[in-house]
Write an enzyme that holds these catalytic residues in place. Structure first.
Site, PDB file in Angstrom:
ATOM      1  N   GLY A   1       0.838  -1.201   0.000  1.00 22.80           N
ATOM      2  CA  GLY A   1       0.000   0.000   0.000  1.00 22.80           C
ATOM      3  C   GLY A   1       0.868   1.245   0.000  1.00 22.80           C
TER       4      GLY A   1
ATOM      5  N   VAL B   1      -3.012  -0.805   3.523  1.00 21.23           N
ATOM      6  CA  VAL B   1      -3.989  -0.646   2.442  1.00 21.23           C
ATOM      7  C   VAL B   1      -5.206   0.115   2.963  1.00 21.23           C
ATOM      8  CG1 VAL B   1      -3.202  -2.757   1.300  1.00 21.23           C
ATOM      9  CG2 VAL B   1      -5.072  -2.876   2.956  1.00 21.23           C
TER      10      VAL B   1
ATOM     11  N   THR C   1     -15.249   2.756   4.388  1.00 21.82           N
ATOM     12  CA  THR C   1     -16.539   2.318   4.920  1.00 21.82           C
ATOM     13  C   THR C   1     -17.228   1.458   3.854  1.00 21.82           C
ATOM     14  OG1 THR C   1     -16.689   4.407   6.117  1.00 21.82           O
ATOM     15  CG2 THR C   1     -18.720   3.139   5.899  1.00 21.82           C
TER      16      THR C   1
ATOM     17  N   THR D   1      -5.880   1.286   9.647  1.00 24.19           N
ATOM     18  CA  THR D   1      -6.786   1.390  10.789  1.00 24.19           C
ATOM     19  C   THR D   1      -7.879   0.339  10.614  1.00 24.19           C
ATOM     20  OG1 THR D   1      -6.365   3.744  10.927  1.00 24.19           O
ATOM     21  CG2 THR D   1      -8.363   2.938  12.008  1.00 24.19           C
TER      22      THR D   1
ATOM     23  N   GLU E   1      -1.140   4.030  12.838  1.00 27.28           N
ATOM     24  CA  GLU E   1      -0.428   5.256  12.479  1.00 27.28           C
ATOM     25  C   GLU E   1      -1.236   6.464  12.947  1.00 27.28           C
ATOM     26  OE1 GLU E   1       2.700   5.728  11.290  1.00 27.28           O
ATOM     27  OE2 GLU E   1       2.030   7.683  11.925  1.00 27.28           O
TER      28      GLU E   1
ATOM     29  N   CYS F   1     -10.540   9.779   7.384  1.00 28.91           N
ATOM     30  CA  CYS F   1     -10.587   8.866   8.533  1.00 28.91           C
ATOM     31  C   CYS F   1     -11.576   9.166   9.646  1.00 28.91           C
ATOM     32  CB  CYS F   1      -9.189   8.724   9.109  1.00 28.91           C
ATOM     33  SG  CYS F   1      -8.132   7.833   7.950  1.00 28.91           S
TER      34      CYS F   1
ATOM     35  N   ARG G   1     -10.570  13.968   0.335  1.00 32.95           N
ATOM     36  CA  ARG G   1     -11.501  12.937   0.798  1.00 32.95           C
ATOM     37  C   ARG G   1     -12.362  13.471   1.946  1.00 32.95           C
ATOM     38  NH1 ARG G   1      -7.437   7.905   1.406  1.00 32.95           N
ATOM     39  NH2 ARG G   1      -6.102   9.594   2.170  1.00 32.95           N
TER      40      ARG G   1
HETATM   41  P1  NAD Z   1      -4.728   5.108   0.336  1.00 32.71           P
HETATM   42  O1  NAD Z   1      -5.986   4.759  -0.344  1.00 32.71           O
HETATM   43  O2  NAD Z   1      -4.056   6.410   0.065  1.00 32.71           O
HETATM   44  O3  NAD Z   1      -3.642   3.958   0.048  1.00 32.71           O
HETATM   45  C1  NAD Z   1      -3.905   2.601   0.083  1.00 32.71           C
HETATM   46  C2  NAD Z   1      -3.162   1.935  -1.064  1.00 32.71           C
HETATM   47  O4  NAD Z   1      -3.247   0.508  -0.922  1.00 32.71           O
HETATM   48  C3  NAD Z   1      -3.727   2.246  -2.448  1.00 32.71           C
HETATM   49  O5  NAD Z   1      -2.723   2.842  -3.244  1.00 32.71           O
HETATM   50  C4  NAD Z   1      -4.156   0.867  -2.997  1.00 32.71           C
HETATM   51  O6  NAD Z   1      -3.909   0.718  -4.393  1.00 32.71           O
HETATM   52  C5  NAD Z   1      -3.271  -0.075  -2.214  1.00 32.71           C
HETATM   53  N1  NAD Z   1      -3.788  -1.446  -2.115  1.00 32.71           N
HETATM   54  C6  NAD Z   1      -5.035  -1.854  -1.746  1.00 32.71           C
HETATM   55  N2  NAD Z   1      -5.098  -3.188  -1.734  1.00 32.71           N
HETATM   56  C7  NAD Z   1      -3.880  -3.656  -2.108  1.00 32.71           C
HETATM   57  C8  NAD Z   1      -3.318  -4.951  -2.268  1.00 32.71           C
HETATM   58  N3  NAD Z   1      -4.052  -6.047  -2.000  1.00 32.71           N
HETATM   59  N4  NAD Z   1      -2.043  -5.057  -2.679  1.00 32.71           N
HETATM   60  C9  NAD Z   1      -1.304  -3.946  -2.919  1.00 32.71           C
HETATM   61  N5  NAD Z   1      -1.763  -2.701  -2.769  1.00 32.71           N
HETATM   62  C10 NAD Z   1      -3.040  -2.550  -2.364  1.00 32.71           C
HETATM   63  O7  NAD Z   1      -5.027   4.977   1.904  1.00 32.71           O
HETATM   64  P2  NAD Z   1      -4.267   5.726   3.113  1.00 32.71           P
HETATM   65  O8  NAD Z   1      -4.825   7.090   3.304  1.00 32.71           O
HETATM   66  O9  NAD Z   1      -2.810   5.523   2.979  1.00 32.71           O
HETATM   67  O10 NAD Z   1      -4.815   4.868   4.336  1.00 32.71           O
HETATM   68  C11 NAD Z   1      -4.379   3.541   4.558  1.00 32.71           C
HETATM   69  C12 NAD Z   1      -4.821   3.100   5.930  1.00 32.71           C
HETATM   70  O11 NAD Z   1      -4.202   3.907   6.925  1.00 32.71           O
HETATM   71  C13 NAD Z   1      -6.319   3.203   6.189  1.00 32.71           C
HETATM   72  O12 NAD Z   1      -6.713   2.117   6.979  1.00 32.71           O
HETATM   73  C14 NAD Z   1      -6.456   4.490   6.972  1.00 32.71           C
HETATM   74  O13 NAD Z   1      -7.574   4.463   7.837  1.00 32.71           O
HETATM   75  C15 NAD Z   1      -5.184   4.507   7.776  1.00 32.71           C
HETATM   76  N6  NAD Z   1      -4.701   5.843   8.175  1.00 32.71           N
HETATM   77  C16 NAD Z   1      -4.742   6.895   7.292  1.00 32.71           C
HETATM   78  C17 NAD Z   1      -4.226   8.145   7.660  1.00 32.71           C
HETATM   79  C18 NAD Z   1      -4.243   9.318   6.713  1.00 32.71           C
HETATM   80  O14 NAD Z   1      -3.879  10.403   7.134  1.00 32.71           O
HETATM   81  N7  NAD Z   1      -4.620   9.178   5.460  1.00 32.71           N
HETATM   82  C19 NAD Z   1      -3.626   8.297   8.914  1.00 32.71           C
HETATM   83  C20 NAD Z   1      -3.585   7.203   9.782  1.00 32.71           C
HETATM   84  C21 NAD Z   1      -4.128   5.979   9.392  1.00 32.71           C
HETATM   85  C1  UGA Z   2      -6.447  12.746  11.696  1.00 30.41           C
HETATM   86  C2  UGA Z   2      -5.721  12.645  13.042  1.00 30.41           C
HETATM   87  O1  UGA Z   2      -5.356  13.969  13.470  1.00 30.41           O
HETATM   88  C3  UGA Z   2      -4.468  11.776  12.928  1.00 30.41           C
HETATM   89  O2  UGA Z   2      -3.884  11.632  14.211  1.00 30.41           O
HETATM   90  C4  UGA Z   2      -4.856  10.405  12.378  1.00 30.41           C
HETATM   91  O3  UGA Z   2      -3.726   9.605  12.191  1.00 30.41           O
HETATM   92  C5  UGA Z   2      -5.568  10.586  11.056  1.00 30.41           C
HETATM   93  O4  UGA Z   2      -6.737  11.426  11.234  1.00 30.41           O
HETATM   94  C6  UGA Z   2      -6.078   9.310  10.477  1.00 30.41           C
HETATM   95  O5  UGA Z   2      -6.258   8.332  11.171  1.00 30.41           O
HETATM   96  O6  UGA Z   2      -6.335   9.356   9.270  1.00 30.41           O
HETATM   97  P1  UGA Z   2      -6.104  14.139   9.449  1.00 30.41           P
HETATM   98  O7  UGA Z   2      -7.506  13.710   9.163  1.00 30.41           O
HETATM   99  O8  UGA Z   2      -5.076  13.926   8.412  1.00 30.41           O
HETATM  100  O9  UGA Z   2      -5.571  13.406  10.777  1.00 30.41           O
HETATM  101  O10 UGA Z   2      -6.086  15.697   9.801  1.00 30.41           O
HETATM  102  P2  UGA Z   2      -6.534  16.527  11.100  1.00 30.41           P
HETATM  103  O11 UGA Z   2      -5.523  17.560  11.349  1.00 30.41           O
HETATM  104  O12 UGA Z   2      -6.907  15.676  12.225  1.00 30.41           O
HETATM  105  O13 UGA Z   2      -7.838  17.264  10.579  1.00 30.41           O
HETATM  106  C7  UGA Z   2      -9.043  16.566  10.328  1.00 30.41           C
HETATM  107  C8  UGA Z   2     -10.159  17.556  10.032  1.00 30.41           C
HETATM  108  O14 UGA Z   2     -10.528  18.259  11.212  1.00 30.41           O
HETATM  109  C9  UGA Z   2      -9.776  18.620   9.007  1.00 30.41           C
HETATM  110  O15 UGA Z   2     -10.859  18.855   8.146  1.00 30.41           O
HETATM  111  C10 UGA Z   2      -9.472  19.821   9.870  1.00 30.41           C
HETATM  112  O16 UGA Z   2      -9.620  21.027   9.186  1.00 30.41           O
HETATM  113  C11 UGA Z   2     -10.498  19.659  10.967  1.00 30.41           C
HETATM  114  N1  UGA Z   2     -10.136  20.340  12.227  1.00 30.41           N
HETATM  115  C12 UGA Z   2      -9.005  19.981  12.900  1.00 30.41           C
HETATM  116  C13 UGA Z   2     -10.974  21.311  12.748  1.00 30.41           C
HETATM  117  O17 UGA Z   2     -12.020  21.629  12.162  1.00 30.41           O
HETATM  118  N2  UGA Z   2     -10.635  21.910  13.925  1.00 30.41           N
HETATM  119  C14 UGA Z   2      -9.516  21.586  14.620  1.00 30.41           C
HETATM  120  O18 UGA Z   2      -9.277  22.171  15.689  1.00 30.41           O
HETATM  121  C15 UGA Z   2      -8.678  20.580  14.084  1.00 30.41           C
END
Ligand code: NAD
Ligand code: UGA
Length: 495
Positions: free
Chosen positions: A12, A90, A94, A132, A189, A304, A374
């Site tokens: 991923g 990956v 939802t 997650t 993460e 998320c 997103r």
């Molecule tokens: P993303 O969609 O950006 O990336 C996921 C990648 O995985 C895609 O590029 C997809 O092509 C690849 N993939 C899916 N199935 C696969 C497979 N079987 N083999 C190889 N590749 C495959 O998603 P993301 O934002 O990086 O989030 C990943 C996970 O981390 C989620 O569970 C999310 O909840 C969690 N997370 C995201 C954030 C964030 O800030 N975006 C922060 C913390 C945790």
């Molecule tokens: C959030 C968490 O902060 C990370 O710790 C976590 O890893 C991540 O989700 C995840 O699991 O994906 P992220 O969504 O990237 O990170 O960004 P944030 O800074 O949390 O902001 C989320 C949303 O809340 C944004 O739309 C932001 O503008 C809004 N926000 C944030 C507010 O409206 N008020 C605030 O005080 C803070």
């Protein structure tokens, strides 16, 4: 003695896998890190000068490490074969169909990545949940990869939920490989987009969950060594697998709940004359509350918060805890209410109709310093404005035009872009977006939109009068901007 990791594979190459494993490679020059993905275009972009995601500081980390000990590839099998430790990073969106649709996480990608590991591996692997996931997912992963021997030995120690136990017959799992051991860890993460690199360099904590067995603790120690390449040992915490999985959902739920709480209070401020920034400041000085994450807004977005809370709601319902489910669901409902409420304010200030009016939308990303859209509140707002028959001109410094068309299209409708374009246009800069507009709506808190950066006198001169600014992010000095002549309406401040 635990295994020293020499080779890592990350399945991923997304917002999490890419930055996280690039930093791991950067901080551990002796470890070979290969990030694999099925999406060839994404891998090509990671190998080019134009990385697929925008994050401050990411270019430097990738460019200094790529080709040395950091590699991006579509060859998932080779990545798995070579690695001692594999991150599963990956997407877990939802579910949109089937049981739990609209709430539960779709674990199909986690499952297929795990099956791939079980099928391809020829040596012991530490498999790490980075995605997650709902609490107890590690158990399903373990089931997929488990050998009959390991399965029998450890069954008692990790299974407390008898509903979730695999049936006896399924011990004959096709993927079982008697001579290979797979240890599953949870390592959620916590990075936020826009600050991913600094969050990774200076994390509040690194969390590792493992089974409370000798093998589990040993695998956790191997992963802890990787992070110890740059993180202080006392910030690397270990605990049981299920606590670790649940802590990730809990942390996001608590963070989102703070925003919904402050947004709920912003509605009271608008109705009474209190000012939400002052209320946040006063409350945040209490060290038990703390000042961070109390900024009122047009609503939270991002891939998320909503997904993870809905996941928690589903988990609560599955565990027959309806009151707990209702409690957390309200955080998402308050967020929807905030977006609707802000839109209603725009409509009522613009004399109760948007028909034929031009609205300049400043910012389309879900927060500043990212090109990610997103669940961006801007998408919801633009759709509301479209329903009211407004013309909308959008400017965002980082979001690609094609992304906007994808986000505004009705799910399932093949190509609506031409229809959308009758009402929505993309501007090259904020001046173009605002020219001839009746109102500016600030949806994202980009610094570029502050009155210290933009020439609001020039913007005012080009707009229809009365010219309105709706500040959905509390980034403007309302007094200064209203001195130019604007009618300024700020979230959480009285009209
Ligand atoms: P993303 O969609 O950006 O990336 C996921 C990648 O995985 C895609 O590029 C997809 O092509 C690849 N993939 C899916 N199935 C696969 C497979 N079987 N083999 C190889 N590749 C495959 O998603 P993301 O934002 O990086 O989030 C990943 C996970 O981390 C989620 O569970 C999310 O909840 C969690 N997370 C995201 C954030 C964030 O800030 N975006 C922060 C913390 C945790
Ligand atoms: C959030 C968490 O902060 C990370 O710790 C976590 O890893 C991540 O989700 C995840 O699991 O994906 P992220 O969504 O990237 O990170 O960004 P944030 O800074 O949390 O902001 C989320 C949303 O809340 C944004 O739309 C932001 O503008 C809004 N926000 C944030 C507010 O409206 N008020 C605030 O005080 C803070």
């Amino acid at each position: 003695p635990h295994v020293t990791i020499k080779s890592i594979c990350c399945i991923g190459a997304g917002y999490v896998g890419g930055p996280t494993c690039a930093v791991i490679a950067h901080k551990n020059p002796h470890i070979k890190v290969t990030i694999v993905d099925l999406n060839a275009a994404r891998i090509a972009a990671w190998n080019s000068d134009e990385l697929p995601i925008y994050e401050p500081g990411l270019d430097e980390v990738v460019k200094s490490t790529r080709g040395k000990n950091l590699f991006f590839s579509t060859d998932v099998d080779a990545g798995i074969l070579e690695a001692d430790l594999i991150f599963v990073s990956v997407n877990t969106p939802t579910k949109i169909k089937g049981i739990g649709a609209g709430f539960a996480a779709d674990l199909g990608y986690v499952e297929s990545a795990t099956r791939k590991i079980a099928e391809v591996a020829k040596s012991d692997k530490i498999v790490v949940e980075k995605s997650t996931v709902p609490c107890r997912t590690a158990q399903s992963m373990r089931y997929i990869v488990s050998t009959p021997n390991l399965f029998l030995t450890h069954l008692g120690s990790f299974s407390t939920n008898t509903d979730a136990l695999p049936t006896r017959g399924s011990q004959l799992e096709a993927n079982a490989k008697p001579d290979i051991h797979f240890d599953i860890l949870s390592n959620p993460e916590f990075l936020a987009e826009g600050t991913a690199i600094s969050d990774l360099f200076y994390p509040d904590r690194v969390l590792i969950g493992s089974l409370d067995t000798e093998r589990g603790r040993s695998a956790a120690a191997s992963l802890a060594d990787v992070y110890a390449g740059w993180v202080a040992r006392d910030q690397i915490i270990t605990m049981n697998l299920w606590s670790s999985e649940l802590s990730k959902l809990a942390a996001n739920a608590l963070l989102a709940q703070r925003i919904s709480s402050i947004n709920a209070l912003s509605a009271i401020c608008e109705a009474t004359g209190a000012d939400i920034d002052e209320v946040s400041y006063a409350c945040g000085l209490d060290t038990r509350i703390g000042p961070k994450f109390l900024k009122a807004s047009v609503g939270f977005g991002g891939s998320c918060f909503q997904k993870d809370i809905l996941n928690l709601v589903y988990l609560s319902e599955s565990l027959h805890l309806p009151e707990v489910a209702t409690y957390w669901k309200q955080v998402v409902e308050m967020n929807e209410y905030q977006k609707r409420r802000f839109t209603n304010r725009v409509i009522s200030c613009l004399f109760n109709t948007l028909t034929g009016k031009k609205i300049a939308v400043f910012g389309f990303a879900f927060k500043k310093d990212t090109g990610d859209t997103r669940e961006s509140p801007a998408i919801t707002l633009v759709n509301y404005f479209r329903e009211e028959k407004a013309y909308i001109s959008i400017y965002d410094p980082k979001v690609e035009e094609s992304q906007v068309w994808m986000d505004l299209a009705e799910p399932g409708v093949v190509d609506e872009t031409e229809v959308i374009k009758k009402q929505v246009s993309i501007a090259a800069d904020p001046y173009e977006a605002a020219a001839g507009a009746d109102a500016i709506v600030i949806c994202t808190e980009w610094n570029d939109f502050r009155e210290t950066v933009l020439d609001y006198e020039r913007i005012y001169a080009s707009m229809k009068k009365p010219a309105f600014i709706f500040d959905g992010r509390l980034i403007l000095d309302a007094k200064k901007v209203s001195e130019i002549g604007f009618k300024v309406e700020t979230i959480g401040r009285p009209r």
